[in-house]
Design an enzyme around this catalytic site. Sequence first.
Site, PDB file in Angstrom:
ATOM      1  N   GLU A  46       0.702  -1.351   0.005  1.00 19.48           N
ATOM      2  CA  GLU A  46      -0.004   0.101   0.050  1.00 19.48           C
ATOM      3  C   GLU A  46       0.714   1.276   0.018  1.00 19.48           C
ATOM      4  OE1 GLU A  46      -1.411   0.812   4.002  1.00 19.48           O
ATOM      5  OE2 GLU A  46      -3.123   1.671   3.106  1.00 19.48           O
ATOM      6  N   ASN A 109      -7.017   6.256  -1.181  1.00 20.70           N
ATOM      7  CA  ASN A 109      -6.007   5.208  -1.200  1.00 20.70           C
ATOM      8  C   ASN A 109      -6.286   3.971  -2.306  1.00 20.70           C
ATOM      9  OD1 ASN A 109      -4.109   3.509  -0.122  1.00 20.70           O
ATOM     10  ND2 ASN A 109      -4.675   3.963   1.921  1.00 20.70           N
ATOM     11  N   LYS A 126      -9.659   2.071  -1.751  1.00 22.86           N
ATOM     12  CA  LYS A 126      -9.950   1.414  -0.415  1.00 22.86           C
ATOM     13  C   LYS A 126     -11.054   1.698   0.334  1.00 22.86           C
ATOM     14  CE  LYS A 126      -7.205   1.183   3.894  1.00 22.86           C
ATOM     15  NZ  LYS A 126      -5.922   1.724   4.639  1.00 22.86           N
ATOM     16  N   GLU A 145      -6.199   8.478   7.850  1.00 25.15           N
ATOM     17  CA  GLU A 145      -6.665   8.182   6.627  1.00 25.15           C
ATOM     18  C   GLU A 145      -8.029   8.796   6.506  1.00 25.15           C
ATOM     19  OE1 GLU A 145      -4.876   3.874   6.783  1.00 25.15           O
ATOM     20  OE2 GLU A 145      -5.777   4.177   5.053  1.00 25.15           O
ATOM     21  N   CYS A 170      -4.926  -3.146   3.149  1.00 26.05           N
ATOM     22  CA  CYS A 170      -4.469  -2.727   4.483  1.00 26.05           C
ATOM     23  C   CYS A 170      -5.425  -3.143   5.354  1.00 26.05           C
ATOM     24  CB  CYS A 170      -3.941  -1.315   4.706  1.00 26.05           C
ATOM     25  SG  CYS A 170      -3.044  -1.320   6.076  1.00 26.05           S
ATOM     26  N   ASN A 195       0.504  -1.134   5.239  1.00 25.82           N
ATOM     27  CA  ASN A 195       1.449  -0.191   6.263  1.00 25.82           C
ATOM     28  C   ASN A 195       0.838  -0.133   7.439  1.00 25.82           C
ATOM     29  OD1 ASN A 195       2.809   2.672   4.278  1.00 25.82           O
ATOM     30  ND2 ASN A 195       1.807   0.596   3.492  1.00 25.82           N
TER      31      ASN A 195
HETATM   32  N1  ING Z   1      -3.103   0.519   9.013  1.00 32.41           N
HETATM   33  C1  ING Z   1      -3.609  -0.124   9.889  1.00 32.41           C
HETATM   34  C2  ING Z   1      -4.334  -1.691   9.579  1.00 32.41           C
HETATM   35  O1  ING Z   1      -5.335  -1.749   9.413  1.00 32.41           O
HETATM   36  C3  ING Z   1      -4.697  -0.289  12.057  1.00 32.41           C
HETATM   37  C4  ING Z   1      -4.298   0.551  10.755  1.00 32.41           C
HETATM   38  C5  ING Z   1      -3.469  -0.834  12.699  1.00 32.41           C
HETATM   39  C6  ING Z   1      -5.803  -0.595  12.515  1.00 32.41           C
HETATM   40  C7  ING Z   1      -3.686  -1.667  13.891  1.00 32.41           C
HETATM   41  C8  ING Z   1      -6.274  -1.326  13.588  1.00 32.41           C
HETATM   42  C9  ING Z   1      -4.966  -1.828  14.395  1.00 32.41           C
HETATM   43  O2  ING Z   1      -3.388  -2.620   9.372  1.00 32.41           O
HETATM   44  C10 ING Z   1      -4.015   0.667   7.614  1.00 32.41           C
HETATM   45  N2  ING Z   1      -2.903   1.470   6.658  1.00 32.41           N
HETATM   46  O3  ING Z   1      -4.820   0.376   7.414  1.00 32.41           O
END
Ligand code: ING
Length: 302
Positions: A46, A109, A126, A145, A170, A195
């Site tokens: 991503e 995204n 996304k 985001e 993601c 990411n």
């Molecule tokens: N990053 C993270 C993901 O869903 C996140 C955001 C991290 C959400 C940890 C919940 C817990 O992997 C992106 N870019 O969506």
Amino acid sequence: TRIVNVAAAQLGPIQRNTSRAEVIERLLVHLHNAAAMGCHVVVFPELALTTFFPRWYLEDPAEMNMFYESQMPGPETQKLFDAAKKLGIGFYLGYAELSVENGVAHRYNTSILVGRDGEIIGKYRKVHLPGHAQNEPWRAFQHLEKYYFEPGPSFNVWRAFGGVMGMALCNDRRWPETYRVMGLQGVEMIMLGYNTPVHNPPAPEHDDLSMFHNQLVMQAGAYQNGTWVVGVAKAGKEEGCEMIGGTSIIAPSGEVVAACSTKGDELAIARCDLDLCNSYKSTTFNFDRHRRPEAYSRITEQ
Ligand code: ING
């Protein structure tokens, strides 16, 4: 058998002042190495052209727009498309899309799927945008985001590489609906880049489980829909923010058949037989025979 030789092309960190040109050189190394190994398609992460900029609250439109692509291919990314055509290898690429529609700027995204002829097969925007829309100074870093992007409409699939291909990004991988909406369209391989910071400010108690949760959701999604899943990280420490690795190629059985073991630029390669999907789609997850949509209406209610 319908074999697709897949390269999961993990990227290490991309810092804020890293130029697109430098990043594209790294992507080209991946493309050439994958081609040398007989791969048909390469899956990049991503937002693979820039650092994960939603970690900052920016207000200057000129500064923000530096992170988006207003053309795809654009002057710099054209090199990727040219190499793909020359090498006869397709790719999935995640990037920040600036799209002017009826004179109005929209930001997504986005990921694209490019064929072995260097032509764009499909584009995905996304659906599940995590994080928040306003600056939240209490956080060690932002996850804006919902500020930087509009959500996409849904999930599609495309016939390519000898099978039915799908795309996600993601946070999408954490939601079972992502896989099922494509599963209902007969998807045989879902490509997704991510990411993912190790630290999740709203729930630090999850931090130690970030790699487990990464594997859990992709392996479950693969098995429950009889599809291959290729999950590719942008990993390592970007601007002080540590992101997980965990790049994996997962079979319809849910088993990991190839994975990266570093947090840098690394290729994980597998010979994926799309016919393995049938073992699950025609038995345990034969949707026509076993699925009960009349029992599921609550899932799509607002
Ligand atoms: N990053 C993270 C993901 O869903 C996140 C955001 C991290 C959400 C940890 C919940 C817990 O992997 C992106 N870019 O969506």
